[in-house]
Scaffold this motif. Structure first.
Motif, short mmCIF file in Angstrom:
data_model
loop_
_atom_site.label_atom_id
_atom_site.label_comp_id
_atom_site.label_asym_id
_atom_site.label_seq_id
_atom_site.Cartn_x
_atom_site.Cartn_y
_atom_site.Cartn_z
N ASP A 230 1.50 7.72 -7.93
CA ASP A 230 1.59 9.17 -8.12
C ASP A 230 2.17 9.88 -6.90
N GLN A 233 5.71 9.73 -7.35
CA GLN A 233 6.24 10.75 -8.27
C GLN A 233 6.45 12.08 -7.54
N PRO A 334 9.56 4.98 -7.19
CA PRO A 334 9.07 5.61 -8.41
C PRO A 334 9.95 5.39 -9.62
N SER A 337 8.79 2.81 -11.93
CA SER A 337 7.41 3.03 -12.38
C SER A 337 7.20 2.45 -13.78
#
Ligand code: ADP
Ligand code: MG
Length: 341
Positions: A230, A233, A334, A337
Protein backbone atom coordinates in the motif's frame (compact mmCIF):
# COMPACT_ATOMS: atom_id res chain seq x y z
CA UNK A 1 -38.00 -10.85 19.67
CA UNK A 2 -38.89 -10.57 15.98
CA UNK A 3 -38.96 -13.79 13.96
CA UNK A 4 -35.69 -14.67 12.20
CA UNK A 5 -35.41 -13.39 8.64
CA UNK A 6 -36.25 -16.49 6.66
CA UNK A 7 -35.91 -15.68 2.94
CA UNK A 8 -37.95 -18.77 2.00
CA UNK A 9 -40.86 -17.54 4.10
CA UNK A 10 -40.59 -13.79 3.44
CA UNK A 11 -39.64 -13.70 -0.21
CA UNK A 12 -37.72 -10.77 -1.68
CA UNK A 13 -40.31 -8.13 -0.87
CA UNK A 14 -40.98 -9.39 2.63
CA UNK A 15 -37.27 -9.30 3.26
CA UNK A 16 -36.98 -5.73 1.98
CA UNK A 17 -39.89 -4.69 4.18
CA UNK A 18 -38.24 -6.34 7.20
CA UNK A 19 -34.98 -4.52 6.40
CA UNK A 20 -36.78 -1.21 6.05
CA UNK A 21 -38.52 -1.75 9.37
CA UNK A 22 -35.30 -2.69 11.17
CA UNK A 23 -33.10 -0.03 9.58
CA UNK A 24 -35.39 2.90 10.58
CA UNK A 25 -33.40 5.61 8.85
CA UNK A 26 -33.93 9.01 10.47
CA UNK A 27 -32.29 12.43 10.36
CA UNK A 28 -32.51 15.03 7.64
CA UNK A 29 -29.62 13.92 5.42
CA UNK A 30 -31.84 11.34 3.72
CA UNK A 31 -35.02 12.58 2.04
CA UNK A 32 -35.79 9.00 0.92
CA UNK A 33 -34.26 5.75 2.07
CA UNK A 34 -35.30 2.10 1.62
CA UNK A 35 -38.51 1.68 -0.37
CA UNK A 36 -38.48 3.82 -3.50
CA UNK A 37 -36.58 3.30 -6.74
CA UNK A 38 -33.58 5.09 -5.32
CA UNK A 39 -32.52 6.74 -2.07
CA UNK A 40 -32.24 10.55 -2.00
CA UNK A 41 -29.39 12.19 -0.14
CA UNK A 42 -29.31 15.91 0.54
CA UNK A 43 -25.65 16.89 0.64
CA UNK A 44 -24.67 19.94 2.62
CA UNK A 45 -23.80 23.09 0.74
CA UNK A 46 -20.12 23.27 -0.24
CA UNK A 47 -19.55 19.65 0.75
CA UNK A 48 -18.57 16.83 -1.58
CA UNK A 49 -19.58 13.18 -1.62
CA UNK A 50 -17.12 10.31 -1.46
CA UNK A 51 -18.35 6.97 -2.82
CA UNK A 52 -16.78 3.58 -2.40
CA UNK A 53 -17.73 -0.07 -2.91
CA UNK A 54 -16.30 -3.37 -1.69
CA UNK A 55 -17.67 -6.88 -1.92
CA UNK A 56 -17.03 -10.00 0.15
CA UNK A 57 -17.66 -13.36 -1.54
CA UNK A 58 -18.08 -16.70 0.19
CA UNK A 59 -15.19 -18.99 -0.64
CA UNK A 60 -13.05 -16.08 -1.84
CA UNK A 61 -13.00 -13.51 0.97
CA UNK A 62 -14.52 -15.50 3.80
CA UNK A 63 -15.56 -19.01 4.79
CA UNK A 64 -18.35 -19.79 7.21
CA UNK A 65 -16.03 -22.23 8.99
CA UNK A 66 -13.85 -19.33 10.16
CA UNK A 67 -16.34 -16.52 10.69
CA UNK A 68 -19.81 -15.88 12.08
CA UNK A 69 -22.66 -13.79 10.63
CA UNK A 70 -22.28 -10.82 12.98
CA UNK A 71 -18.54 -10.48 12.47
CA UNK A 72 -18.97 -10.83 8.74
CA UNK A 73 -21.58 -8.06 8.74
CA UNK A 74 -19.32 -5.78 10.74
CA UNK A 75 -16.45 -6.43 8.35
CA UNK A 76 -18.57 -5.87 5.24
CA UNK A 77 -19.34 -2.37 6.43
CA UNK A 78 -15.99 -1.70 8.10
CA UNK A 79 -13.89 -2.32 4.99
CA UNK A 80 -15.93 0.30 3.13
CA UNK A 81 -15.81 2.81 5.96
CA UNK A 82 -12.06 2.37 6.09
CA UNK A 83 -11.89 3.74 2.54
CA UNK A 84 -13.95 6.74 3.62
CA UNK A 85 -11.69 7.20 6.65
CA UNK A 86 -8.67 7.25 4.37
CA UNK A 87 -10.18 10.16 2.43
CA UNK A 88 -11.09 11.92 5.67
CA UNK A 89 -14.81 11.66 4.90
CA UNK A 90 -17.66 11.35 7.36
CA UNK A 91 -19.89 8.34 6.56
CA UNK A 92 -23.45 9.24 5.59
CA UNK A 93 -25.04 5.93 4.57
CA UNK A 94 -24.67 2.78 2.53
CA UNK A 95 -26.36 0.47 0.04
CA UNK A 96 -26.24 -3.29 0.44
CA UNK A 97 -26.36 -5.79 -2.40
CA UNK A 98 -27.10 -9.13 -0.88
CA UNK A 99 -26.71 -12.31 -2.92
CA UNK A 100 -28.10 -15.29 -1.05
CA UNK A 101 -28.17 -19.01 -1.81
CA UNK A 102 -31.78 -20.18 -2.22
CA UNK A 103 -31.50 -22.19 0.99
CA UNK A 104 -29.74 -19.51 3.05
CA UNK A 105 -29.89 -20.51 6.71
CA UNK A 106 -32.29 -18.03 8.39
CA UNK A 107 -30.09 -17.80 11.52
CA UNK A 108 -27.19 -16.70 9.36
CA UNK A 109 -29.20 -14.05 7.57
CA UNK A 110 -30.71 -12.86 10.83
CA UNK A 111 -27.32 -12.65 12.53
CA UNK A 112 -25.90 -10.87 9.50
CA UNK A 113 -28.67 -8.25 9.42
CA UNK A 114 -28.54 -7.72 13.19
CA UNK A 115 -24.75 -7.32 13.01
CA UNK A 116 -24.97 -5.00 10.04
CA UNK A 117 -27.59 -2.69 11.52
CA UNK A 118 -25.72 -2.70 14.84
CA UNK A 119 -22.54 -1.60 13.07
CA UNK A 120 -24.54 0.95 11.04
CA UNK A 121 -25.78 2.56 14.26
CA UNK A 122 -22.38 2.52 15.89
CA UNK A 123 -20.78 4.21 12.89
CA UNK A 124 -23.74 6.55 12.40
CA UNK A 125 -24.03 5.28 8.83
CA UNK A 126 -27.55 4.03 8.00
CA UNK A 127 -28.56 1.37 5.47
CA UNK A 128 -30.53 3.35 2.87
CA UNK A 129 -31.09 0.87 0.05
CA UNK A 130 -29.76 -2.04 -1.92
CA UNK A 131 -30.69 -5.15 -3.79
CA UNK A 132 -31.42 -8.80 -3.03
CA UNK A 133 -30.67 -11.56 -5.49
CA UNK A 134 -30.38 -15.32 -5.44
CA UNK A 135 -26.93 -16.81 -6.05
CA UNK A 136 -25.00 -20.08 -5.62
CA UNK A 137 -22.91 -18.54 -2.82
CA UNK A 138 -23.17 -15.63 -0.40
CA UNK A 139 -22.00 -12.33 -1.76
CA UNK A 140 -22.14 -9.12 0.24
CA UNK A 141 -21.50 -5.90 -1.54
CA UNK A 142 -21.63 -2.52 0.16
CA UNK A 143 -21.54 0.89 -1.48
CA UNK A 144 -20.91 3.59 1.08
CA UNK A 145 -21.32 7.36 0.80
CA UNK A 146 -19.37 9.86 2.85
CA UNK A 147 -19.23 13.62 2.98
CA UNK A 148 -16.42 16.12 3.30
CA UNK A 149 -15.91 19.84 2.72
CA UNK A 150 -15.22 20.62 -0.90
CA UNK A 151 -11.62 20.13 -1.99
CA UNK A 152 -10.35 18.72 1.32
CA UNK A 153 -10.18 14.97 0.58
CA UNK A 154 -6.88 13.25 1.38
CA UNK A 155 -5.71 11.58 -1.82
CA UNK A 156 -3.07 8.98 -2.56
CA UNK A 157 -1.17 11.44 -4.68
CA UNK A 158 0.62 14.48 -3.33
CA UNK A 159 3.51 13.00 -1.32
CA UNK A 160 6.97 14.38 -2.11
CA UNK A 161 10.48 12.96 -1.73
CA UNK A 162 11.68 13.62 1.81
CA UNK A 163 8.19 13.38 3.33
CA UNK A 164 7.92 11.25 6.44
CA UNK A 165 5.58 8.26 6.42
CA UNK A 166 3.27 7.73 9.39
CA UNK A 167 1.09 4.77 10.31
CA UNK A 168 -1.77 4.50 12.81
CA UNK A 169 -2.13 1.51 15.12
CA UNK A 170 -0.28 -1.73 14.46
CA UNK A 171 0.10 -4.05 11.51
CA UNK A 172 0.26 -7.81 10.98
CA UNK A 173 -2.38 -8.67 13.56
CA UNK A 174 -5.15 -9.39 11.09
CA UNK A 175 -3.00 -11.68 8.93
CA UNK A 176 -1.88 -13.50 12.07
CA UNK A 177 -5.52 -13.89 13.13
CA UNK A 178 -6.35 -15.45 9.77
CA UNK A 179 -3.34 -17.79 10.02
CA UNK A 180 -4.44 -18.84 13.51
CA UNK A 181 -7.99 -19.51 12.32
CA UNK A 182 -6.74 -21.57 9.41
CA UNK A 183 -4.43 -23.54 11.70
CA UNK A 184 -7.46 -24.39 13.85
CA UNK A 185 -6.00 -22.41 16.76
CA UNK A 186 -8.44 -19.51 16.64
CA UNK A 187 -10.09 -20.35 19.96
CA UNK A 188 -6.96 -20.34 22.09
CA UNK A 189 -6.94 -17.42 24.55
CA UNK A 190 -3.68 -16.00 23.15
CA UNK A 191 -5.23 -16.00 19.66
CA UNK A 192 -8.29 -13.97 20.56
CA UNK A 193 -7.00 -10.44 19.93
CA UNK A 194 -5.57 -11.37 16.56
CA UNK A 195 -8.66 -13.26 15.44
CA UNK A 196 -10.77 -10.30 16.48
CA UNK A 197 -8.61 -7.98 14.44
CA UNK A 198 -9.15 -10.18 11.43
CA UNK A 199 -12.88 -10.72 11.83
CA UNK A 200 -13.91 -7.32 13.21
CA UNK A 201 -11.52 -4.63 11.96
CA UNK A 202 -12.10 -1.08 13.20
CA UNK A 203 -12.10 1.61 10.52
CA UNK A 204 -10.06 4.64 11.62
CA UNK A 205 -12.91 7.06 11.06
CA UNK A 206 -12.13 9.56 13.80
CA UNK A 207 -8.43 9.63 13.06
CA UNK A 208 -9.15 10.07 9.35
CA UNK A 209 -11.46 13.02 9.90
CA UNK A 210 -9.12 14.67 12.38
CA UNK A 211 -6.21 14.27 10.01
CA UNK A 212 -8.22 15.76 7.14
CA UNK A 213 -9.27 18.74 9.27
CA UNK A 214 -5.70 19.29 10.41
CA UNK A 215 -4.65 19.44 6.75
CA UNK A 216 -1.12 18.25 7.40
CA UNK A 217 -1.14 15.01 5.36
CA UNK A 218 0.04 15.36 1.78
CA UNK A 219 -1.24 11.90 0.85
CA UNK A 220 -3.05 9.08 2.63
CA UNK A 221 -4.61 5.67 2.15
CA UNK A 222 -5.84 2.78 4.25
CA UNK A 223 -3.78 -0.37 4.62
CA UNK A 224 -5.77 -3.24 3.15
CA UNK A 225 -3.15 -5.17 1.16
CA UNK A 226 -0.17 -4.87 3.52
CA UNK A 227 1.97 -1.86 4.40
CA UNK A 228 4.64 -2.50 1.79
CA UNK A 229 2.16 -2.92 -1.04
CA UNK A 230 0.00 0.00 0.00
CA UNK A 231 2.88 2.38 0.57
CA UNK A 232 3.90 1.41 -2.95
CA UNK A 233 0.47 2.55 -4.17
CA UNK A 234 0.76 5.88 -2.40
CA UNK A 235 4.29 6.41 -3.69
CA UNK A 236 3.36 5.51 -7.25
CA UNK A 237 0.33 7.79 -7.22
CA UNK A 238 2.69 10.54 -6.03
CA UNK A 239 5.24 9.78 -8.76
CA UNK A 240 7.85 8.76 -6.19
CA UNK A 241 9.33 5.79 -4.35
CA UNK A 242 9.46 5.03 -0.62
CA UNK A 243 11.47 3.35 2.07
CA UNK A 244 10.29 1.40 5.12
CA UNK A 245 12.39 1.02 8.26
CA UNK A 246 11.48 -2.53 9.26
CA UNK A 247 12.53 -2.19 12.89
CA UNK A 248 9.97 0.57 13.34
CA UNK A 249 6.92 -1.35 12.17
CA UNK A 250 4.46 -1.30 15.08
CA UNK A 251 3.26 -4.80 15.94
CA UNK A 252 0.66 -5.91 18.46
CA UNK A 253 1.74 -7.27 21.83
CA UNK A 254 2.49 -11.01 21.78
CA UNK A 255 2.77 -10.87 17.99
CA UNK A 256 6.30 -12.24 17.52
CA UNK A 257 5.88 -15.25 19.80
CA UNK A 258 2.53 -16.14 18.23
CA UNK A 259 4.11 -15.87 14.76
CA UNK A 260 7.03 -18.09 15.75
CA UNK A 261 4.67 -20.79 17.02
CA UNK A 262 3.13 -20.98 13.55
CA UNK A 263 6.53 -20.83 11.83
CA UNK A 264 5.82 -17.36 10.43
CA UNK A 265 8.27 -14.46 10.21
CA UNK A 266 6.86 -11.51 12.19
CA UNK A 267 8.51 -8.92 9.95
CA UNK A 268 7.08 -10.54 6.83
CA UNK A 269 3.63 -10.59 8.27
CA UNK A 270 3.87 -6.99 9.47
CA UNK A 271 5.05 -5.87 6.03
CA UNK A 272 2.83 -7.91 3.79
CA UNK A 273 -0.12 -9.09 5.89
CA UNK A 274 -3.36 -7.52 4.70
CA UNK A 275 -6.57 -6.22 6.21
CA UNK A 276 -5.28 -4.20 9.13
CA UNK A 277 -7.22 -1.15 7.92
CA UNK A 278 -4.84 1.32 9.52
CA UNK A 279 -4.13 4.69 7.93
CA UNK A 280 -0.84 5.32 6.19
CA UNK A 281 0.02 8.94 5.37
CA UNK A 282 2.86 11.18 4.29
CA UNK A 283 3.64 14.45 6.06
CA UNK A 284 6.24 17.13 5.32
CA UNK A 285 9.68 16.75 6.84
CA UNK A 286 9.07 19.63 9.24
CA UNK A 287 5.84 18.11 10.63
CA UNK A 288 5.81 17.29 14.35
CA UNK A 289 6.92 14.03 15.94
CA UNK A 290 4.73 10.92 15.74
CA UNK A 291 3.63 11.30 19.36
CA UNK A 292 2.09 14.67 18.55
CA UNK A 293 0.07 12.92 15.85
CA UNK A 294 -0.96 10.23 18.36
CA UNK A 295 -2.25 12.87 20.70
CA UNK A 296 -4.13 14.81 18.06
CA UNK A 297 -5.58 11.83 16.25
CA UNK A 298 -6.43 9.92 19.43
CA UNK A 299 -4.67 6.68 18.44
CA UNK A 300 -1.12 5.31 18.27
CA UNK A 301 0.91 6.78 15.39
CA UNK A 302 4.40 5.59 14.37
CA UNK A 303 6.83 6.99 11.84
CA UNK A 304 7.83 4.03 9.66
CA UNK A 305 9.68 5.44 6.69
CA UNK A 306 10.19 8.09 4.04
CA UNK A 307 9.11 9.04 0.59
CA UNK A 308 12.11 8.88 -1.77
CA UNK A 309 12.68 9.94 -5.32
CA UNK A 310 12.62 7.09 -7.82
CA UNK A 311 10.23 4.17 -7.91
CA UNK A 312 9.17 1.18 -5.83
CA UNK A 313 9.49 0.52 -2.11
CA UNK A 314 12.76 -0.46 -0.50
CA UNK A 315 13.27 -1.90 2.95
CA UNK A 316 15.95 -0.87 5.43
CA UNK A 317 16.84 -2.14 8.88
CA UNK A 318 18.54 0.35 11.18
CA UNK A 319 19.32 2.39 8.09
CA UNK A 320 20.98 -0.50 6.20
CA UNK A 321 19.41 -1.86 2.99
CA UNK A 322 17.73 -5.21 3.49
CA UNK A 323 17.88 -8.12 1.10
CA UNK A 324 14.28 -8.36 -0.05
CA UNK A 325 14.62 -12.01 -1.00
CA UNK A 326 15.20 -12.87 2.65
CA UNK A 327 11.67 -11.67 3.23
CA UNK A 328 10.32 -13.61 0.30
CA UNK A 329 9.75 -10.50 -1.81
CA UNK A 330 11.37 -9.81 -5.13
CA UNK A 331 10.44 -6.19 -5.14
CA UNK A 332 7.65 -3.87 -4.26
CA UNK A 333 7.20 -2.27 -7.58
CA UNK A 334 3.59 -1.26 -7.36
CA UNK A 335 2.97 -1.96 -11.04
CA UNK A 336 3.71 -5.61 -10.27
CA UNK A 337 1.01 -5.56 -7.61
CA UNK A 338 -1.22 -8.58 -7.26
CA UNK A 339 -4.78 -8.36 -8.43
CA UNK A 340 -7.36 -8.03 -5.71
CA UNK A 341 -8.46 -11.51 -4.73
P1 ADP B 1 -36.07 -2.06 -8.09
O1 ADP B 1 -36.67 -3.26 -8.72
O2 ADP B 1 -36.71 -0.76 -8.42
O3 ADP B 1 -34.56 -2.02 -8.19
P2 ADP B 1 -36.09 -3.44 -5.59
O4 ADP B 1 -37.33 -4.26 -5.50
O5 ADP B 1 -34.82 -4.09 -5.91
O6 ADP B 1 -36.41 -2.20 -6.55
O7 ADP B 1 -35.93 -2.65 -4.22
C1 ADP B 1 -36.98 -1.94 -3.65
C2 ADP B 1 -36.46 -1.05 -2.56
O8 ADP B 1 -35.87 -1.84 -1.54
C3 ADP B 1 -35.37 -0.09 -3.02
O9 ADP B 1 -35.54 1.13 -2.32
C4 ADP B 1 -34.10 -0.75 -2.59
O10 ADP B 1 -33.07 0.19 -2.35
C5 ADP B 1 -34.53 -1.45 -1.32
N1 ADP B 1 -33.72 -2.64 -1.08
C6 ADP B 1 -33.62 -3.75 -1.85
N2 ADP B 1 -32.73 -4.61 -1.36
C7 ADP B 1 -32.21 -4.04 -0.25
C8 ADP B 1 -31.22 -4.41 0.70
N3 ADP B 1 -30.52 -5.55 0.61
N4 ADP B 1 -30.94 -3.55 1.71
C9 ADP B 1 -31.60 -2.38 1.79
N5 ADP B 1 -32.55 -1.97 0.95
C10 ADP B 1 -32.85 -2.78 -0.07
MG1 MG C 1 -33.59 -4.31 -7.70
Amino acid sequence: MAKPLDPARLGEFGLIEALRHRARVSGHAWAEAIGDDAAILRPRKDWELALTADALIEGVHFRWETTDPRSLAHKTLAVNLSDLAAMGAKPRGFLLSLALPPIAVPQRLDGFVAGLLGAARRFACPLVGGDIVSSPAWMLSVTAVGELPRGTAMLRRGARPGDRVMLTGQVGGSALGLALLEAGAGREPAARVFVRRHLKPEPRLEAGEKLRRWGIARAALDVSDGVAQDLGQLARASGAGAEIEISRLPKPRGFASACHKLGLDPDDLALAGGEDFELLFAVPQKAPEARVFSKRLGCPVTEIGRIRSGRGVSLVRNGEPVNLARHGFDHFKPDASSTDK
